[in-house]
Scaffold this motif. Structure first.
Motif, PDB file in Angstrom:
ATOM      1  N   HIS A  90      39.924  35.238  31.042  1.00  0.00           N
ATOM      2  CA  HIS A  90      41.089  34.874  31.854  1.00  0.00           C
ATOM      3  C   HIS A  90      41.399  35.988  32.854  1.00  0.00           C
ATOM      4  O   HIS A  90      41.724  35.720  34.022  1.00  0.00           O
ATOM      5  CB  HIS A  90      42.300  34.610  30.952  1.00  0.00           C
ATOM      6  CG  HIS A  90      42.175  33.351  30.144  1.00  0.00           C
ATOM      7  ND1 HIS A  90      41.687  32.172  30.657  1.00  0.00           N
ATOM      8  CD2 HIS A  90      42.491  33.084  28.831  1.00  0.00           C
ATOM      9  CE1 HIS A  90      41.696  31.230  29.734  1.00  0.00           C
ATOM     10  NE2 HIS A  90      42.173  31.762  28.594  1.00  0.00           N
ATOM     11  N   ALA A  91      41.320  37.239  32.383  1.00  0.00           N
ATOM     12  CA  ALA A  91      41.585  38.366  33.295  1.00  0.00           C
ATOM     13  C   ALA A  91      40.548  38.413  34.413  1.00  0.00           C
ATOM     14  O   ALA A  91      40.880  38.654  35.578  1.00  0.00           O
ATOM     15  CB  ALA A  91      41.588  39.676  32.506  1.00  0.00           C
ATOM     16  N   ALA A  92      39.280  38.172  34.075  1.00  0.00           N
ATOM     17  CA  ALA A  92      38.227  38.174  35.088  1.00  0.00           C
ATOM     18  C   ALA A  92      38.429  37.043  36.091  1.00  0.00           C
ATOM     19  O   ALA A  92      38.150  37.203  37.286  1.00  0.00           O
ATOM     20  CB  ALA A  92      36.861  38.046  34.417  1.00  0.00           C
ATOM     21  N   ALA A  93      38.926  35.877  35.629  1.00  0.00           N
ATOM     22  CA  ALA A  93      39.172  34.758  36.532  1.00  0.00           C
ATOM     23  C   ALA A  93      40.252  35.107  37.552  1.00  0.00           C
ATOM     24  O   ALA A  93      40.166  34.745  38.727  1.00  0.00           O
ATOM     25  CB  ALA A  93      39.571  33.513  35.732  1.00  0.00           C
ATOM     26  N   ARG A  94      41.317  35.841  37.090  1.00  0.00           N
ATOM     27  CA  ARG A  94      42.359  36.261  38.025  1.00  0.00           C
ATOM     28  C   ARG A  94      41.787  37.210  39.087  1.00  0.00           C
ATOM     29  O   ARG A  94      42.093  37.098  40.266  1.00  0.00           O
ATOM     30  CB  ARG A  94      43.500  36.953  37.266  1.00  0.00           C
ATOM     31  CG  ARG A  94      44.360  36.013  36.441  1.00  0.00           C
ATOM     32  CD  ARG A  94      45.713  36.639  36.106  1.00  0.00           C
ATOM     33  NE  ARG A  94      45.543  37.948  35.469  1.00  0.00           N
ATOM     34  CZ  ARG A  94      45.405  38.157  34.168  1.00  0.00           C
ATOM     35  NH1 ARG A  94      45.415  37.106  33.354  1.00  0.00           N
ATOM     36  NH2 ARG A  94      45.266  39.363  33.681  1.00  0.00           N
ATOM     37  N   MET A  95      40.958  38.144  38.643  1.00  0.00           N
ATOM     38  CA  MET A  95      40.376  39.080  39.604  1.00  0.00           C
ATOM     39  C   MET A  95      39.417  38.368  40.550  1.00  0.00           C
ATOM     40  O   MET A  95      39.273  38.772  41.708  1.00  0.00           O
ATOM     41  CB  MET A  95      39.655  40.207  38.846  1.00  0.00           C
ATOM     42  CG  MET A  95      40.613  41.217  38.232  1.00  0.00           C
ATOM     43  SD  MET A  95      39.771  42.649  37.546  1.00  0.00           S
ATOM     44  CE  MET A  95      39.118  41.955  36.049  1.00  0.00           C
ATOM     45  N   ALA A  96      38.749  37.310  40.078  1.00  0.00           N
ATOM     46  CA  ALA A  96      37.862  36.552  40.953  1.00  0.00           C
ATOM     47  C   ALA A  96      38.636  35.889  42.087  1.00  0.00           C
ATOM     48  O   ALA A  96      38.098  35.671  43.181  1.00  0.00           O
ATOM     49  CB  ALA A  96      37.104  35.491  40.149  1.00  0.00           C
ATOM     50  N   ASN A  97      39.928  35.593  41.830  1.00  0.00           N
ATOM     51  CA  ASN A  97      40.793  35.022  42.860  1.00  0.00           C
ATOM     52  C   ASN A  97      41.568  36.106  43.602  1.00  0.00           C
ATOM     53  O   ASN A  97      42.576  35.804  44.268  1.00  0.00           O
ATOM     54  CB  ASN A  97      41.764  34.026  42.230  1.00  0.00           C
ATOM     55  CG  ASN A  97      41.062  32.800  41.668  1.00  0.00           C
ATOM     56  OD1 ASN A  97      40.107  32.303  42.269  1.00  0.00           O
ATOM     57  ND2 ASN A  97      41.525  32.311  40.518  1.00  0.00           N
ATOM     58  N   LEU A  98      41.105  37.376  43.478  1.00  0.00           N
ATOM     59  CA  LEU A  98      41.706  38.525  44.172  1.00  0.00           C
ATOM     60  C   LEU A  98      43.155  38.750  43.748  1.00  0.00           C
ATOM     61  O   LEU A  98      43.973  39.261  44.519  1.00  0.00           O
ATOM     62  CB  LEU A  98      41.618  38.355  45.693  1.00  0.00           C
ATOM     63  CG  LEU A  98      40.209  38.165  46.276  1.00  0.00           C
ATOM     64  CD1 LEU A  98      40.274  38.044  47.790  1.00  0.00           C
ATOM     65  CD2 LEU A  98      39.306  39.308  45.873  1.00  0.00           C
ATOM     66  N   ASP A  99      43.456  38.387  42.481  1.00  0.00           N
ATOM     67  CA  ASP A  99      44.785  38.662  41.918  1.00  0.00           C
ATOM     68  C   ASP A  99      44.654  39.863  40.994  1.00  0.00           C
ATOM     69  O   ASP A  99      44.131  39.754  39.879  1.00  0.00           O
ATOM     70  CB  ASP A  99      45.298  37.436  41.151  1.00  0.00           C
ATOM     71  CG  ASP A  99      46.674  37.680  40.534  1.00  0.00           C
ATOM     72  OD1 ASP A  99      47.272  38.751  40.815  1.00  0.00           O
ATOM     73  OD2 ASP A  99      47.148  36.810  39.774  1.00  0.00           O
ATOM     74  N   PHE A 100      45.120  41.030  41.450  1.00  0.00           N
ATOM     75  CA  PHE A 100      44.975  42.261  40.673  1.00  0.00           C
ATOM     76  C   PHE A 100      46.308  42.733  40.093  1.00  0.00           C
ATOM     77  O   PHE A 100      46.469  43.915  39.764  1.00  0.00           O
ATOM     78  CB  PHE A 100      44.393  43.370  41.566  1.00  0.00           C
ATOM     79  CG  PHE A 100      43.105  42.984  42.235  1.00  0.00           C
ATOM     80  CD1 PHE A 100      41.961  42.734  41.487  1.00  0.00           C
ATOM     81  CD2 PHE A 100      43.039  42.857  43.611  1.00  0.00           C
ATOM     82  CE1 PHE A 100      40.784  42.367  42.103  1.00  0.00           C
ATOM     83  CE2 PHE A 100      41.855  42.498  44.234  1.00  0.00           C
ATOM     84  CZ  PHE A 100      40.719  42.242  43.477  1.00  0.00           C
ATOM     85  N   THR A 101      47.285  41.829  39.951  1.00  0.00           N
ATOM     86  CA  THR A 101      48.627  42.240  39.531  1.00  0.00           C
ATOM     87  C   THR A 101      48.716  42.490  38.037  1.00  0.00           C
ATOM     88  O   THR A 101      49.424  43.382  37.594  1.00  0.00           O
ATOM     89  CB  THR A 101      49.639  41.162  39.928  1.00  0.00           C
ATOM     90  OG1 THR A 101      49.233  39.895  39.375  1.00  0.00           O
ATOM     91  CG2 THR A 101      49.713  41.041  41.444  1.00  0.00           C
ATOM     92  N   GLY A 102      48.048  41.719  37.227  1.00  0.00           N
ATOM     93  CA  GLY A 102      48.171  41.860  35.778  1.00  0.00           C
ATOM     94  C   GLY A 102      46.911  42.390  35.139  1.00  0.00           C
ATOM     95  O   GLY A 102      45.800  42.145  35.601  1.00  0.00           O
ATOM     96  N   GLY A 103      47.060  43.171  34.031  1.00  0.00           N
ATOM     97  CA  GLY A 103      45.913  43.706  33.315  1.00  0.00           C
ATOM     98  C   GLY A 103      45.359  42.701  32.334  1.00  0.00           C
ATOM     99  O   GLY A 103      45.947  41.636  32.087  1.00  0.00           O
TER     100      GLY A 103
END
Length: 545
Positions: free
Chosen positions: A255-268
């Motif tokens: 789930h964290a990797a999916a957020r980063m794939a969408n250029l969302d770096f707000t949450g760890g």
């Protein structure tokens, strides 16, 4: 000994088959390839001076849309693993390389593959169906490397020639043993004279490994039959246990990797465990912060992109200059050959005929030398050269190679002086370093003034490397030409292209060889002329020459 006895019997059969195909070189090549595959040997034909007669026993023949292309498989500079496994007649292949004839029907291969990849600049690609082939089969590991050992074995055997020459003249085979200094593998060598109708003597040189590799492989195959089921069951059980342990934290990390794939770096990632997954989670958090900073700095990359575009334009300009230089270098000797050939057609005087023929042969040799240098340079630029490291005396190598220029130096009243405090040993590819010294010595002699001395200095520099300097007395080089002397076809004095000789590729080949050795090299003006220098790592191991 039974292996050698069987080999001698097969060599006698080869002699009978050889008499039937002489002088057809293509059939001789196929006969050599079949003999090497059937007997797992490295094999070559020798002339009356016990020198190799060059054949390409292994080859591919491709049928393209328009023509048939022959692809000889060279032993030098090509790894066995670069040949696709299990190829056969009817397969489609993609081959990148360099054509070696005017009709573009014989290709020197650089890469051979079944699938298309990006074409390397400077190479030509052919694609077609295999209609005939002879490739290494049933051979020991890396047969192409073993075939290159024939030259080394011959050099070691030549001093013993007088001891065996009488037996060879009587038609009896000679048996020897030889050990490859690099791998330590022992080899058996059998040399047998061939009774043929050819005007000069021919000899069959056969070398086979004495290392029992095949027996070890058979034993491993037998044990594999028993261990394979046990290993399969164990792997299945362990994979089930491991999947349960891994799957839960992997879902969170996904789930964290999916957020980063969408250029969302707000949450760890949100894992605080002290195991490897917790460490991976913290690393992902750091990576997220770094990526956020990197995205903000992308605006600073425009200057770098413009620099890369400028370099690309420069490369294109160099390519155009290379084509123009090649055309010029080939056009001049072709024009000379045509002129003298037309003179012969017109029936020149008898006293001029031999001189005209000599000029034609000389210009043909010049074109052949240029083409061979171009092929060698193409291998370096395509990263197809693999160094063969060894330890040897740099002092003795330079002494021997400098002595080989004695006739050229004597014709111009030039001498050389070798300065060294002690004998120095280096770690390098001796054959490639020979090319470096030969090119630098030839260049020094070509540009030295008559009645001068070429000074060669070998010493240890401040960093502990072995420094070699070759200095000739002659005209200095302009400072803005220092970086260009290593370029292809570049000559300082254009008016001396034909007079000074050379192909204009020697220093470019030297540059590639020294870069592969991580050498520090350069050129500088001295009080009396010009000096070329390069460094090599000092040898600390056993001497292998």
């Amino acid at each position: 000994m039974s292996k050698i006895h069987t080999l001698e019997q097969n060599m006698s059969q080869f002699e009978e088959q050889y008499e039937q195909v002489v002088p057809d070189r293509q059939k001789i090549s196929r006969l050599l390839g079949a003999f090497m595959n059937e007997n797992d040997t490295s094999t070559s034909l020798l002339n009356q001076s016990f020198e190799q007669i060059i054949f390409n026993p292994y080859f591919l023949e491709l049928q393209t849309n328009h023509k048939t292309v022959i692809v000889p498989l060279p032993t030098d500079g090509m790894e066995y693993d670069s040949l696709p496994k299990g190829i056969q007649i009817g397969d489609q292949l993609v081959i990148d390389g360099i054509f070696m004839d005017e009709d573009d029907t014989v290709m020197q291969p650089i890469t051979i593959q079944k699938d298309q990849t990006e074409l390397t600049m400077g190479l030509t690609r052919v694609q077609g169906k295999i209609i005939d082939l002879m490739v290494p089969e049933h051979r020991s590991y890396n047969p192409l490397y073993q075939d290159t050992l024939i030259d080394e074995a011959l050099q070691e055997w030549m001093p013993k020639l007088e001891h065996y020459q009488s037996r060879l003249q009587d038609g009896s085979p000679v048996q020897l043993e030889w050990v490859d200094n690099w791998s330590g593998v022992p080899y058996a060598i059998v040399i047998q004279p061939l009774a043929t109708d050819e005007p000069t003597a021919r000899y069959l040189f056969v070398m086979t490994s004495l290392q029992p590799v095949g027996e070890a492989v058979d034993i491993l195959k037998k044990y594999f039959v028993y261990f394979a089921p046990m290993i399969l069951v164990l792997v299945t059980i362990l994979s089930m246990i491991f999947s349960r342990i891994v799957s839960r934290p992997l879902v969170t990390l996904n789930h964290a990797a999916a957020r980063m794939a969408n250029l969302d770096f707000t949450g760890g990632p949100g894992l605080n465990s002290k195991d490897e997954f917790g460490e991976l989670s913290r690393n992902l958090d750091v990576m997220s912060q770094n990526l956020d900073s990197a995205l903000q700095e992308l605006t600073n990359t425009n200057d770098k992109l413009q620099s890369e575009m400028e370099e690309k334009r420069r490369s294109e300009q160099l390519r155009k200059e290379l084509i123009a230089n090649i055309s010029h270098e080939l056009k001049t000797p072709l024009g000379i050959v045509r002129g003298f050939a037309e003179g012969l057609q017109d029936g020149v005087a008898r006293d001029k005929k031999e001189r005209y023929l000599d000029h034609i042969v000389n210009e043909t040799d010049r074109m052949n030398e240029l083409i061979m240098d171009m092929l060698e340079l193409s291998k370096f630029e395509a990263k197809a050269i693999q160094l063969k490291w060894s330890h040897f005396s740099m002092t003795r190598l330079v002494q021997n190679l400098a002595d080989s220029f004695s006739q050229q130096m004597e014709n111009r009243s030039i001498q050389y002086k070798l300065n060294h405090q002690e004998e120095h040993y280096v770690t390098a590819d001796s054959r490639r370093i020979e090319q470096v010294i030969l090119n630098l010595m030839s260049n020094a002699i070509r540009h030295a003034v008559e009645n001068s001395v070429i000074t060669i200095t070998i010493d240890r520099d401040s960093s502990g490397k072995i420094l070699t300097v070759i200095e000739n007395m002659g005209m200095p080089i302009a400072e803005n030409d220092f970086s260009r002397v290593w370029e292809q076809f570049y000559r300082i004095e254009r008016s001396r292209d034909r007079k000074s000789g050379g192909t204009g590729l020697g220093l470019s080949i030297v540059k590639h060889i020294l870069e592969l050795h991580h050498s520090e090299f350069g050129v500088m003006n001295t009080n009396n002329g010009v000096a070329f220098s390069f460094t090599l790592y000092e040898s600390g191991g056993e001497l292998h020459e």
